[in-house]
Design a protein around this motif. Structure first.
Motif, PDB file in Angstrom:
ATOM      1  N   VAL A   1       0.736  -1.170   0.079  1.00 10.50           N
ATOM      2  CA  VAL A   1      -0.130   0.048   0.077  1.00 10.50           C
ATOM      3  C   VAL A   1       1.126   1.182  -0.031  1.00 10.50           C
ATOM      4  O   VAL A   1       1.972   1.262   0.620  1.00 10.50           O
ATOM      5  N   ALA A   2       0.668   2.186  -0.631  1.00 13.61           N
ATOM      6  CA  ALA A   2       1.329   3.653  -0.616  1.00 13.61           C
ATOM      7  C   ALA A   2       0.397   4.655  -1.044  1.00 13.61           C
ATOM      8  O   ALA A   2      -1.012   4.711  -1.276  1.00 13.61           O
ATOM      9  N   VAL A   3       0.625   6.035  -0.973  1.00 15.31           N
ATOM     10  CA  VAL A   3       0.067   6.976  -0.999  1.00 15.31           C
ATOM     11  C   VAL A   3       0.740   7.962  -2.086  1.00 15.31           C
ATOM     12  O   VAL A   3       1.970   8.326  -2.015  1.00 15.31           O
ATOM     13  N   ILE A   4      -0.096   8.404  -3.247  1.00 14.64           N
ATOM     14  CA  ILE A   4       0.438   9.633  -4.147  1.00 14.64           C
ATOM     15  C   ILE A   4       0.018  10.751  -3.682  1.00 14.64           C
ATOM     16  O   ILE A   4      -1.267  11.066  -3.611  1.00 14.64           O
ATOM     17  N   ARG A   5       0.710  11.905  -3.718  1.00 15.86           N
ATOM     18  CA  ARG A   5       0.219  13.158  -3.610  1.00 15.86           C
ATOM     19  C   ARG A   5       0.460  14.072  -4.704  1.00 15.86           C
ATOM     20  O   ARG A   5       1.533  14.314  -5.160  1.00 15.86           O
TER      21      ARG A   5
END
Length: 128
Positions: A108-112
């Motif tokens: 799981v990761a987050v893109i900003r």
């Protein structure tokens, strides 16, 4: 005396430029919004909150319904690969959109990205 004043003004200008520079978000987007540069990180799932995950600069290409991520440094090599969007949240205070992504192996990761970016409509169309 004038030498002291000019030195203080010079240091104030350099300090102000450094402060503005550290506050800017590195971002680029192609005209169609299908290729862009943004920040990405994998949140730590540890009980130890003393270490925070770092944001890394990545290049992203939208290919059908998945994101192909190219890491720009060796430290962010774990972010390279194919990811699928799983959700989106807004950060209205900082004018950013945060996209939750998942890899095929369960990572799981987050893109900003900035809210005004040309890639936002393309990414919004991929969110389930």
């Amino acid at each position: 005396m004038s030498n002291l004043v000019t030195s203080i003004v010079f240091l104030a200008v350099v300090g102000g430029l450094a402060w503005v520079g550290w506050g800017l978000e590195p971002h680029w987007s192609s005209k169609d919004g299908r290729k862009f540069m943004c920040r990405m990180h994998e949140p730590k799932m540890d009980a130890d909150d003393s270490t925070r995950a770092r944001w890394h600069d990545v290049k992203v290409a939208v290919n059908d319904d998945e994101l192909l991520v190219y890491a720009r440094s060796r430290r962010s090599a774990s972010l390279r690969g194919s990811w699928k969007l799983s959700g989106v949240t807004d950060d209205p205070k900082k004018q950013r959109r945060l996209y939750d992504v998942r890899a095929s192996d369960g990572a799981v990761a987050v893109i900003r990205v900035p809210m005004r970016s040309r890639c936002v409509p393309v990414l919004d169309a991929l969110v389930p």
